[in-house]
Write an enzyme that holds these catalytic residues in place. Structure first.
Site, PDB file in Angstrom:
ATOM      1  N   GLN A 255       0.669  -1.189  -0.057  1.00  0.00           N
ATOM      2  CA  GLN A 255      -0.016   0.085   0.085  1.00  0.00           C
ATOM      3  C   GLN A 255       0.824   1.220   0.020  1.00  0.00           C
ATOM      4  O   GLN A 255       0.765   2.337  -0.782  1.00  0.00           O
ATOM      5  CB  GLN A 255      -0.873   0.085   1.233  1.00  0.00           C
ATOM      6  CG  GLN A 255      -2.176   0.912   0.876  1.00  0.00           C
ATOM      7  CD  GLN A 255      -3.143   0.049  -0.145  1.00  0.00           C
ATOM      8  OE1 GLN A 255      -3.150  -1.254  -0.177  1.00  0.00           O
ATOM      9  NE2 GLN A 255      -3.581   0.909  -0.838  1.00  0.00           N
ATOM     10  N   HIS A 258       2.188   3.032  -3.343  1.00  0.00           N
ATOM     11  CA  HIS A 258       1.427   3.866  -4.430  1.00  0.00           C
ATOM     12  C   HIS A 258       1.773   5.149  -4.319  1.00  0.00           C
ATOM     13  O   HIS A 258       1.822   5.833  -5.170  1.00  0.00           O
ATOM     14  CB  HIS A 258      -0.070   3.586  -3.726  1.00  0.00           C
ATOM     15  CG  HIS A 258      -0.813   2.295  -4.332  1.00  0.00           C
ATOM     16  ND1 HIS A 258      -1.209   2.053  -5.625  1.00  0.00           N
ATOM     17  CD2 HIS A 258      -1.261   1.322  -3.794  1.00  0.00           C
ATOM     18  CE1 HIS A 258      -1.895   0.788  -5.842  1.00  0.00           C
ATOM     19  NE2 HIS A 258      -1.944   0.604  -4.621  1.00  0.00           N
ATOM     20  N   GLU A 323     -10.137   1.455   3.903  1.00  0.00           N
ATOM     21  CA  GLU A 323     -10.257   1.129   2.725  1.00  0.00           C
ATOM     22  C   GLU A 323     -10.174  -0.320   2.433  1.00  0.00           C
ATOM     23  O   GLU A 323     -11.063  -1.084   2.014  1.00  0.00           O
ATOM     24  CB  GLU A 323      -9.516   1.964   1.554  1.00  0.00           C
ATOM     25  CG  GLU A 323      -9.572   1.770   0.281  1.00  0.00           C
ATOM     26  CD  GLU A 323      -8.735   2.093  -0.623  1.00  0.00           C
ATOM     27  OE1 GLU A 323      -8.814   2.076  -1.909  1.00  0.00           O
ATOM     28  OE2 GLU A 323      -7.485   2.852  -0.176  1.00  0.00           O
ATOM     29  N   HIS A 324      -9.041  -0.709   2.673  1.00  0.00           N
ATOM     30  CA  HIS A 324      -8.883  -2.391   2.669  1.00  0.00           C
ATOM     31  C   HIS A 324      -8.412  -2.512   4.101  1.00  0.00           C
ATOM     32  O   HIS A 324      -7.829  -2.104   4.873  1.00  0.00           O
ATOM     33  CB  HIS A 324      -7.565  -2.499   1.675  1.00  0.00           C
ATOM     34  CG  HIS A 324      -7.436  -1.789   0.462  1.00  0.00           C
ATOM     35  ND1 HIS A 324      -6.764  -0.928   0.231  1.00  0.00           N
ATOM     36  CD2 HIS A 324      -8.193  -2.267  -0.678  1.00  0.00           C
ATOM     37  CE1 HIS A 324      -7.179  -0.646  -1.112  1.00  0.00           C
ATOM     38  NE2 HIS A 324      -7.915  -1.355  -1.629  1.00  0.00           N
ATOM     39  N   ASP A 357      -6.803  -5.882  -5.836  1.00  0.00           N
ATOM     40  CA  ASP A 357      -6.598  -4.782  -6.629  1.00  0.00           C
ATOM     41  C   ASP A 357      -6.603  -5.223  -8.325  1.00  0.00           C
ATOM     42  O   ASP A 357      -7.017  -4.547  -9.053  1.00  0.00           O
ATOM     43  CB  ASP A 357      -4.924  -4.451  -6.481  1.00  0.00           C
ATOM     44  CG  ASP A 357      -4.756  -3.395  -5.591  1.00  0.00           C
ATOM     45  OD1 ASP A 357      -6.033  -2.860  -4.888  1.00  0.00           O
ATOM     46  OD2 ASP A 357      -3.770  -3.030  -4.919  1.00  0.00           O
ATOM     47  N   HIS A 416     -52.849  20.479  -4.249  1.00  0.00           N
ATOM     48  CA  HIS A 416     -52.508  19.171  -4.019  1.00  0.00           C
ATOM     49  C   HIS A 416     -53.777  18.337  -3.707  1.00  0.00           C
ATOM     50  O   HIS A 416     -54.113  17.424  -4.248  1.00  0.00           O
ATOM     51  CB  HIS A 416     -51.436  19.035  -2.917  1.00  0.00           C
ATOM     52  CG  HIS A 416     -50.223  19.025  -3.680  1.00  0.00           C
ATOM     53  ND1 HIS A 416     -49.718  20.168  -3.787  1.00  0.00           N
ATOM     54  CD2 HIS A 416     -49.187  18.149  -3.137  1.00  0.00           C
ATOM     55  CE1 HIS A 416     -48.471  20.035  -4.063  1.00  0.00           C
ATOM     56  NE2 HIS A 416     -48.056  18.907  -3.812  1.00  0.00           N
TER      57      HIS A 416
END
Length: 425
Positions: A255, A258, A323-324, A357, A416
Protein backbone atom coordinates in the site's frame (compact mmCIF):
# COMPACT_ATOMS: atom_id res chain seq x y z
CA UNK A 1 4.50 1.75 18.09
CA UNK A 2 1.53 2.58 20.30
CA UNK A 3 -0.60 0.76 22.82
CA UNK A 4 -4.33 0.62 22.21
CA UNK A 5 -6.36 3.40 23.77
CA UNK A 6 -6.84 7.12 23.34
CA UNK A 7 -3.38 7.77 21.89
CA UNK A 8 -3.98 5.17 19.18
CA UNK A 9 -7.40 6.65 18.38
CA UNK A 10 -5.96 10.14 18.04
CA UNK A 11 -3.23 8.93 15.70
CA UNK A 12 -5.75 7.02 13.57
CA UNK A 13 -7.92 10.13 13.31
CA UNK A 14 -4.89 12.17 12.25
CA UNK A 15 -4.08 9.65 9.52
CA UNK A 16 -7.69 9.60 8.29
CA UNK A 17 -7.68 13.40 7.95
CA UNK A 18 -4.21 13.65 6.40
CA UNK A 19 -5.49 15.49 3.31
CA UNK A 20 -7.49 18.06 5.26
CA UNK A 21 -6.18 21.54 5.99
CA UNK A 22 -5.64 25.03 4.67
CA UNK A 23 -3.70 23.75 1.64
CA UNK A 24 -6.95 22.46 0.19
CA UNK A 25 -8.36 25.97 -0.11
CA UNK A 26 -5.47 27.03 -2.36
CA UNK A 27 -5.80 23.89 -4.45
CA UNK A 28 -9.57 24.33 -4.77
CA UNK A 29 -9.06 27.84 -6.17
CA UNK A 30 -6.56 26.55 -8.73
CA UNK A 31 -8.90 23.73 -9.72
CA UNK A 32 -11.82 26.15 -10.05
CA UNK A 33 -9.74 28.29 -12.43
CA UNK A 34 -8.93 25.23 -14.58
CA UNK A 35 -12.57 24.18 -14.71
CA UNK A 36 -13.66 27.65 -15.81
CA UNK A 37 -10.95 27.86 -18.46
CA UNK A 38 -12.05 24.56 -20.01
CA UNK A 39 -15.70 25.57 -19.83
CA UNK A 40 -14.93 28.79 -21.72
CA UNK A 41 -12.27 27.67 -24.17
CA UNK A 42 -12.96 23.98 -24.78
CA UNK A 43 -10.31 22.04 -26.71
CA UNK A 44 -7.92 25.00 -26.79
CA UNK A 45 -7.79 24.99 -22.99
CA UNK A 46 -7.19 21.24 -22.92
CA UNK A 47 -4.22 21.57 -25.25
CA UNK A 48 -2.73 24.53 -23.35
CA UNK A 49 -3.23 23.03 -19.90
CA UNK A 50 -1.82 19.63 -20.87
CA UNK A 51 1.22 21.32 -22.38
CA UNK A 52 1.61 23.35 -19.17
CA UNK A 53 1.28 20.45 -16.72
CA UNK A 54 2.51 17.44 -18.72
CA UNK A 55 4.89 19.03 -21.21
CA UNK A 56 2.91 17.57 -24.12
CA UNK A 57 0.54 19.21 -26.57
CA UNK A 58 -1.87 16.33 -27.33
CA UNK A 59 -3.10 17.31 -30.77
CA UNK A 60 -5.19 15.41 -31.74
CA UNK A 61 -6.74 14.64 -28.36
CA UNK A 62 -8.32 11.34 -29.34
CA UNK A 63 -6.28 8.19 -29.77
CA UNK A 64 -7.23 6.37 -32.98
CA UNK A 65 -9.04 3.10 -32.34
CA UNK A 66 -6.42 1.32 -34.48
CA UNK A 67 -3.76 2.22 -31.90
CA UNK A 68 -5.77 0.53 -29.16
CA UNK A 69 -5.82 -2.64 -31.26
CA UNK A 70 -2.09 -2.29 -31.93
CA UNK A 71 -1.36 -1.83 -28.23
CA UNK A 72 -3.19 -5.07 -27.49
CA UNK A 73 -1.37 -6.97 -30.24
CA UNK A 74 2.00 -5.69 -28.97
CA UNK A 75 1.27 -6.82 -25.41
CA UNK A 76 3.31 -9.88 -24.34
CA UNK A 77 1.30 -13.11 -24.38
CA UNK A 78 1.61 -13.75 -20.64
CA UNK A 79 0.36 -10.25 -19.86
CA UNK A 80 -2.53 -10.72 -22.30
CA UNK A 81 -3.44 -13.91 -20.44
CA UNK A 82 -3.32 -12.09 -17.08
CA UNK A 83 -5.51 -9.27 -18.40
CA UNK A 84 -8.00 -11.76 -19.85
CA UNK A 85 -8.22 -13.64 -16.55
CA UNK A 86 -8.79 -10.40 -14.64
CA UNK A 87 -11.40 -9.28 -17.17
CA UNK A 88 -13.30 -12.58 -16.97
CA UNK A 89 -13.39 -12.60 -13.17
CA UNK A 90 -14.40 -8.95 -12.86
CA UNK A 91 -17.06 -9.42 -15.55
CA UNK A 92 -18.52 -12.49 -13.83
CA UNK A 93 -18.74 -10.78 -10.44
CA UNK A 94 -20.32 -7.59 -11.76
CA UNK A 95 -22.88 -9.45 -13.85
CA UNK A 96 -24.12 -10.97 -10.60
CA UNK A 97 -24.65 -7.45 -9.22
CA UNK A 98 -27.25 -6.36 -11.78
CA UNK A 99 -30.38 -5.25 -9.90
CA UNK A 100 -33.80 -6.40 -11.03
CA UNK A 101 -36.77 -4.22 -11.78
CA UNK A 102 -39.38 -4.21 -9.03
CA UNK A 103 -43.05 -4.70 -9.85
CA UNK A 104 -45.69 -4.84 -7.08
CA UNK A 105 -49.45 -4.62 -6.90
CA UNK A 106 -50.99 -2.56 -4.14
CA UNK A 107 -53.99 -3.62 -2.04
CA UNK A 108 -56.44 -1.89 -4.42
CA UNK A 109 -54.91 -3.08 -7.68
CA UNK A 110 -52.57 -0.13 -8.15
CA UNK A 111 -49.22 -0.66 -9.87
CA UNK A 112 -46.05 0.14 -7.92
CA UNK A 113 -42.55 -0.44 -9.16
CA UNK A 114 -38.99 0.60 -9.75
CA UNK A 115 -37.24 0.44 -13.13
CA UNK A 116 -33.47 0.45 -13.71
CA UNK A 117 -31.89 2.01 -16.81
CA UNK A 118 -28.25 2.79 -17.66
CA UNK A 119 -26.93 6.31 -18.08
CA UNK A 120 -26.25 7.16 -21.73
CA UNK A 121 -22.60 8.22 -21.38
CA UNK A 122 -19.97 7.46 -18.77
CA UNK A 123 -16.60 9.13 -18.33
CA UNK A 124 -13.79 6.89 -17.08
CA UNK A 125 -10.74 8.53 -15.52
CA UNK A 126 -7.60 6.37 -15.50
CA UNK A 127 -4.66 7.95 -13.65
CA UNK A 128 -1.05 7.99 -14.80
CA UNK A 129 1.89 9.68 -13.15
CA UNK A 130 3.82 7.46 -10.74
CA UNK A 131 2.46 4.20 -12.18
CA UNK A 132 0.21 2.80 -14.89
CA UNK A 133 -3.14 1.26 -14.02
CA UNK A 134 -4.62 -1.14 -16.57
CA UNK A 135 -6.49 -2.67 -13.63
CA UNK A 136 -8.35 0.64 -13.19
CA UNK A 137 -9.47 0.46 -16.82
CA UNK A 138 -11.07 -2.92 -16.19
CA UNK A 139 -12.55 -1.99 -12.81
CA UNK A 140 -14.34 1.02 -14.33
CA UNK A 141 -15.15 -0.11 -17.85
CA UNK A 142 -16.51 -3.55 -16.96
CA UNK A 143 -19.31 -2.44 -14.58
CA UNK A 144 -20.27 0.34 -17.00
CA UNK A 145 -20.50 -2.17 -19.85
CA UNK A 146 -22.47 -4.62 -17.69
CA UNK A 147 -24.88 -1.82 -16.77
CA UNK A 148 -25.52 -1.26 -20.46
CA UNK A 149 -23.92 2.16 -20.95
CA UNK A 150 -23.82 2.85 -24.70
CA UNK A 151 -20.89 5.28 -24.83
CA UNK A 152 -17.75 5.03 -22.70
CA UNK A 153 -15.39 8.01 -22.80
CA UNK A 154 -11.99 7.32 -21.25
CA UNK A 155 -9.43 9.99 -20.34
CA UNK A 156 -5.89 9.26 -19.21
CA UNK A 157 -2.74 11.42 -19.01
CA UNK A 158 -0.06 11.19 -21.72
CA UNK A 159 3.44 10.00 -20.87
CA UNK A 160 6.70 11.70 -21.85
CA UNK A 161 6.36 10.36 -25.40
CA UNK A 162 2.92 11.94 -25.75
CA UNK A 163 1.00 8.68 -25.43
CA UNK A 164 -0.59 6.98 -22.41
CA UNK A 165 0.84 3.74 -21.11
CA UNK A 166 0.58 0.98 -23.74
CA UNK A 167 -0.87 -1.58 -21.31
CA UNK A 168 -3.58 0.89 -20.31
CA UNK A 169 -4.51 1.20 -23.98
CA UNK A 170 -4.43 -2.59 -24.36
CA UNK A 171 -6.79 -2.97 -21.39
CA UNK A 172 -9.13 -0.41 -22.96
CA UNK A 173 -9.25 -2.51 -26.14
CA UNK A 174 -9.95 -5.68 -24.13
CA UNK A 175 -12.76 -3.97 -22.21
CA UNK A 176 -14.39 -2.63 -25.36
CA UNK A 177 -13.55 1.04 -24.82
CA UNK A 178 -13.17 2.68 -28.22
CA UNK A 179 -13.08 6.36 -27.26
CA UNK A 180 -9.84 7.30 -25.44
CA UNK A 181 -8.45 10.83 -25.00
CA UNK A 182 -4.91 11.59 -23.85
CA UNK A 183 -5.60 14.17 -21.17
CA UNK A 184 -5.57 14.00 -17.40
CA UNK A 185 -5.89 16.14 -14.31
CA UNK A 186 -8.64 18.59 -13.44
CA UNK A 187 -8.88 19.64 -17.09
CA UNK A 188 -9.97 16.12 -18.08
CA UNK A 189 -12.73 16.15 -15.45
CA UNK A 190 -13.87 19.55 -16.73
CA UNK A 191 -14.03 18.23 -20.30
CA UNK A 192 -16.19 15.28 -19.21
CA UNK A 193 -18.49 17.50 -17.15
CA UNK A 194 -19.06 20.31 -19.69
CA UNK A 195 -18.02 18.78 -22.98
CA UNK A 196 -15.72 20.39 -25.57
CA UNK A 197 -15.55 20.39 -29.36
CA UNK A 198 -13.95 16.92 -29.26
CA UNK A 199 -15.08 15.38 -26.01
CA UNK A 200 -18.74 14.71 -25.23
CA UNK A 201 -20.36 15.70 -21.96
CA UNK A 202 -21.06 12.59 -19.88
CA UNK A 203 -23.63 11.70 -17.23
CA UNK A 204 -21.36 9.97 -14.70
CA UNK A 205 -17.62 10.22 -14.02
CA UNK A 206 -15.81 7.36 -12.30
CA UNK A 207 -12.20 6.55 -11.51
CA UNK A 208 -9.57 7.65 -8.99
CA UNK A 209 -6.96 10.35 -9.40
CA UNK A 210 -4.70 12.76 -7.57
CA UNK A 211 -5.85 15.58 -5.31
CA UNK A 212 -6.65 17.92 -8.22
CA UNK A 213 -8.76 15.24 -9.92
CA UNK A 214 -10.64 14.59 -6.68
CA UNK A 215 -11.29 18.29 -6.09
CA UNK A 216 -12.46 18.67 -9.69
CA UNK A 217 -14.91 15.78 -9.28
CA UNK A 218 -16.18 17.39 -6.11
CA UNK A 219 -16.67 20.71 -7.91
CA UNK A 220 -18.62 19.27 -10.87
CA UNK A 221 -20.81 16.94 -8.80
CA UNK A 222 -24.41 17.92 -9.37
CA UNK A 223 -23.80 18.75 -12.98
CA UNK A 224 -22.73 15.13 -13.44
CA UNK A 225 -22.79 12.12 -11.16
CA UNK A 226 -19.56 10.79 -9.67
CA UNK A 227 -18.59 7.48 -8.16
CA UNK A 228 -16.85 8.86 -5.05
CA UNK A 229 -14.22 11.30 -3.79
CA UNK A 230 -11.30 8.93 -3.51
CA UNK A 231 -8.46 10.00 -1.24
CA UNK A 232 -5.01 8.46 -0.83
CA UNK A 233 -5.03 4.69 -0.55
CA UNK A 234 -4.84 2.87 2.78
CA UNK A 235 -4.59 -0.60 4.30
CA UNK A 236 -5.19 -1.71 7.85
CA UNK A 237 -3.97 -5.15 8.89
CA UNK A 238 -5.30 -6.89 12.00
CA UNK A 239 -2.91 -9.69 12.90
CA UNK A 240 -2.44 -12.14 15.75
CA UNK A 241 0.33 -14.56 16.71
CA UNK A 242 -0.29 -16.70 13.60
CA UNK A 243 0.75 -13.96 11.16
CA UNK A 244 4.19 -14.08 9.52
CA UNK A 245 6.21 -10.85 9.86
CA UNK A 246 7.55 -10.88 6.29
CA UNK A 247 4.03 -11.23 4.87
CA UNK A 248 2.66 -8.43 7.03
CA UNK A 249 5.60 -6.24 6.02
CA UNK A 250 5.03 -6.93 2.32
CA UNK A 251 1.31 -6.16 2.63
CA UNK A 252 1.95 -2.85 4.38
CA UNK A 253 4.56 -1.92 1.78
CA UNK A 254 2.21 -2.89 -1.06
CA UNK A 255 0.00 0.00 0.00
CA UNK A 256 2.78 2.41 0.90
CA UNK A 257 4.42 2.13 -2.53
CA UNK A 258 1.37 3.73 -4.18
CA UNK A 259 1.89 7.27 -2.95
CA UNK A 260 3.71 9.30 -0.25
CA UNK A 261 0.26 9.92 1.29
CA UNK A 262 -0.72 6.24 1.40
CA UNK A 263 -1.42 4.89 4.89
CA UNK A 264 -0.28 1.48 6.17
CA UNK A 265 -1.46 0.42 9.63
CA UNK A 266 -0.89 -2.72 11.67
CA UNK A 267 -3.04 -3.51 14.71
CA UNK A 268 -1.86 -6.64 16.46
CA UNK A 269 -2.26 -8.64 19.64
CA UNK A 270 1.31 -9.93 19.33
CA UNK A 271 4.22 -8.00 20.83
CA UNK A 272 6.62 -10.23 18.93
CA UNK A 273 4.98 -9.43 15.61
CA UNK A 274 4.97 -5.70 16.36
CA UNK A 275 8.72 -5.89 16.96
CA UNK A 276 9.50 -8.09 13.96
CA UNK A 277 7.54 -6.25 11.27
CA UNK A 278 9.70 -3.06 11.19
CA UNK A 279 12.79 -5.25 10.83
CA UNK A 280 11.16 -7.10 7.93
CA UNK A 281 10.19 -3.80 6.29
CA UNK A 282 13.76 -2.51 6.51
CA UNK A 283 15.03 -5.67 4.84
CA UNK A 284 12.47 -5.51 2.03
CA UNK A 285 13.20 -1.83 1.38
CA UNK A 286 16.74 -2.69 0.30
CA UNK A 287 16.97 -2.33 -3.49
CA UNK A 288 13.22 -1.66 -3.66
CA UNK A 289 12.43 0.11 -6.97
CA UNK A 290 9.98 2.48 -5.21
CA UNK A 291 11.91 2.76 -1.96
CA UNK A 292 11.71 6.55 -1.61
CA UNK A 293 7.92 6.70 -1.98
CA UNK A 294 7.39 3.65 0.22
CA UNK A 295 9.69 4.89 2.98
CA UNK A 296 8.10 8.35 3.05
CA UNK A 297 4.58 6.91 3.30
CA UNK A 298 5.57 4.53 6.10
CA UNK A 299 7.44 7.19 8.05
CA UNK A 300 4.66 9.76 7.81
CA UNK A 301 1.51 7.64 7.71
CA UNK A 302 2.54 4.22 9.00
CA UNK A 303 1.42 2.99 12.42
CA UNK A 304 1.73 -0.10 14.60
CA UNK A 305 -0.68 -0.55 17.51
CA UNK A 306 -0.56 -3.34 20.09
CA UNK A 307 -3.92 -4.31 21.58
CA UNK A 308 -4.90 -6.62 24.42
CA UNK A 309 -7.33 -8.60 22.28
CA UNK A 310 -9.00 -8.79 18.87
CA UNK A 311 -12.17 -7.13 20.15
CA UNK A 312 -10.20 -3.96 20.83
CA UNK A 313 -8.46 -4.32 17.47
CA UNK A 314 -11.81 -4.55 15.65
CA UNK A 315 -13.10 -1.52 17.53
CA UNK A 316 -10.07 0.57 16.52
CA UNK A 317 -10.44 -0.57 12.93
CA UNK A 318 -14.10 0.45 12.85
CA UNK A 319 -13.20 3.90 14.14
CA UNK A 320 -10.76 4.25 11.23
CA UNK A 321 -13.11 2.58 8.65
CA UNK A 322 -10.29 1.48 6.32
CA UNK A 323 -10.43 1.21 2.56
CA UNK A 324 -8.70 -2.20 2.69
CA UNK A 325 -8.82 -4.39 5.81
CA UNK A 326 -6.73 -7.56 6.03
CA UNK A 327 -7.51 -10.10 8.75
CA UNK A 328 -4.35 -12.16 9.27
CA UNK A 329 -5.70 -14.02 12.27
CA UNK A 330 -6.47 -17.58 13.28
CA UNK A 331 -10.21 -17.29 12.55
CA UNK A 332 -10.72 -14.44 10.05
CA UNK A 333 -14.36 -15.29 9.28
CA UNK A 334 -15.33 -14.98 12.94
CA UNK A 335 -13.51 -11.66 13.30
CA UNK A 336 -15.10 -10.33 10.11
CA UNK A 337 -18.51 -10.65 11.77
CA UNK A 338 -17.43 -8.03 14.31
CA UNK A 339 -16.31 -5.54 11.63
CA UNK A 340 -18.87 -2.91 10.65
CA UNK A 341 -16.91 -0.39 8.57
CA UNK A 342 -14.51 -1.36 5.78
CA UNK A 343 -14.40 -0.93 2.02
CA UNK A 344 -13.18 -4.49 1.46
CA UNK A 345 -12.21 -7.25 3.90
CA UNK A 346 -9.49 -9.73 2.97
CA UNK A 347 -9.86 -12.99 4.86
CA UNK A 348 -6.82 -14.93 6.03
CA UNK A 349 -3.16 -15.36 5.07
CA UNK A 350 -3.85 -16.52 1.51
CA UNK A 351 -5.71 -13.31 0.58
CA UNK A 352 -3.26 -10.44 0.13
CA UNK A 353 -4.87 -7.15 -0.79
CA UNK A 354 -3.13 -7.37 -4.18
CA UNK A 355 -5.58 -10.04 -5.41
CA UNK A 356 -8.40 -7.55 -4.83
CA UNK A 357 -6.52 -4.86 -6.73
CA UNK A 358 -6.24 -6.98 -9.84
CA UNK A 359 -8.53 -9.92 -10.36
CA UNK A 360 -10.49 -11.29 -7.40
CA UNK A 361 -13.69 -9.91 -8.94
CA UNK A 362 -15.13 -7.28 -6.54
CA UNK A 363 -14.30 -3.73 -7.54
CA UNK A 364 -11.07 -2.18 -6.30
CA UNK A 365 -12.43 1.39 -6.33
CA UNK A 366 -13.28 1.69 -2.63
CA UNK A 367 -14.19 4.36 -0.06
CA UNK A 368 -11.21 6.03 1.63
CA UNK A 369 -10.51 8.44 4.50
CA UNK A 370 -13.22 7.01 6.76
CA UNK A 371 -16.00 7.14 4.18
CA UNK A 372 -16.52 3.37 4.48
CA UNK A 373 -18.82 4.37 7.34
CA UNK A 374 -21.45 5.31 4.75
CA UNK A 375 -20.17 4.32 1.29
CA UNK A 376 -19.20 1.19 -0.62
CA UNK A 377 -17.30 0.06 -3.69
CA UNK A 378 -17.89 1.23 -7.23
CA UNK A 379 -20.48 -1.11 -8.75
CA UNK A 380 -22.83 -1.66 -11.65
CA UNK A 381 -25.33 0.61 -9.88
CA UNK A 382 -22.89 3.52 -10.23
CA UNK A 383 -23.83 3.56 -13.92
CA UNK A 384 -27.56 2.94 -13.46
CA UNK A 385 -30.46 5.18 -12.47
CA UNK A 386 -33.75 3.96 -11.13
CA UNK A 387 -37.20 5.40 -11.77
CA UNK A 388 -40.28 4.82 -9.65
CA UNK A 389 -43.43 3.63 -11.42
CA UNK A 390 -46.85 4.42 -9.91
CA UNK A 391 -50.16 3.57 -11.55
CA UNK A 392 -53.40 4.06 -9.57
CA UNK A 393 -56.84 2.98 -10.74
CA UNK A 394 -60.10 4.60 -9.59
CA UNK A 395 -60.59 2.14 -6.74
CA UNK A 396 -57.10 2.83 -5.39
CA UNK A 397 -57.56 6.60 -5.56
CA UNK A 398 -60.98 6.41 -3.90
CA UNK A 399 -59.59 4.25 -1.09
CA UNK A 400 -56.65 6.55 -0.36
CA UNK A 401 -58.13 9.95 -1.24
CA UNK A 402 -59.18 10.95 2.30
CA UNK A 403 -55.65 10.40 3.60
CA UNK A 404 -54.05 12.24 0.65
CA UNK A 405 -56.40 15.20 1.05
CA UNK A 406 -55.85 15.37 4.79
CA UNK A 407 -52.08 15.27 4.43
CA UNK A 408 -52.13 17.94 1.73
CA UNK A 409 -54.29 20.20 3.87
CA UNK A 410 -51.98 19.72 6.84
CA UNK A 411 -49.16 21.11 4.69
CA UNK A 412 -51.28 24.01 3.45
CA UNK A 413 -51.14 22.84 -0.17
CA UNK A 414 -54.66 23.48 -1.47
CA UNK A 415 -54.15 22.40 -5.08
CA UNK A 416 -52.60 19.11 -4.02
CA UNK A 417 -55.86 18.25 -2.26
CA UNK A 418 -57.94 19.69 -5.08
CA UNK A 419 -56.18 17.53 -7.70
CA UNK A 420 -57.59 14.51 -5.88
CA UNK A 421 -61.06 15.94 -5.17
CA UNK A 422 -61.64 16.89 -8.82
CA UNK A 423 -60.87 13.40 -10.03
CA UNK A 424 -63.44 11.91 -7.68
CA UNK A 425 -66.14 14.61 -8.07
Amino acid sequence: MLRGGEAALQRLEAIASRTDGARLHDEERRVAAILEQVRREGDAALLDLTERFDGIRPDPLRIPIEQLQQAWEATPADLQDALRLAHERILSFHRAQMPRDLALQGPHGERLGRRWRPVERAGLYVPGGRASYPSTVLMNAVPARVAGVERLVMVTPPGPDGMPNATVLAAAHLAGVEEVYRIGGAQAIAALAWGTESIPRVDVISGPGNLWVTLAKKAVYGRVGIDSLAGPSEVLVIADHTARPEQVAADLMAQAEHDPLAAAILITTSEALATAVPIAIAAQLENHPRAAITRQALEEWGLIVVCDDLTEAASLSDRFAPEHLELLVEDPEALAEHIQHAGAIFLGPWTPEAVGDYLAGPNHTLPTSGTARFAGALSVETFLRHTSLIGFNRAALEATAPAVVRLAESEGLHSHAESVRRRLA
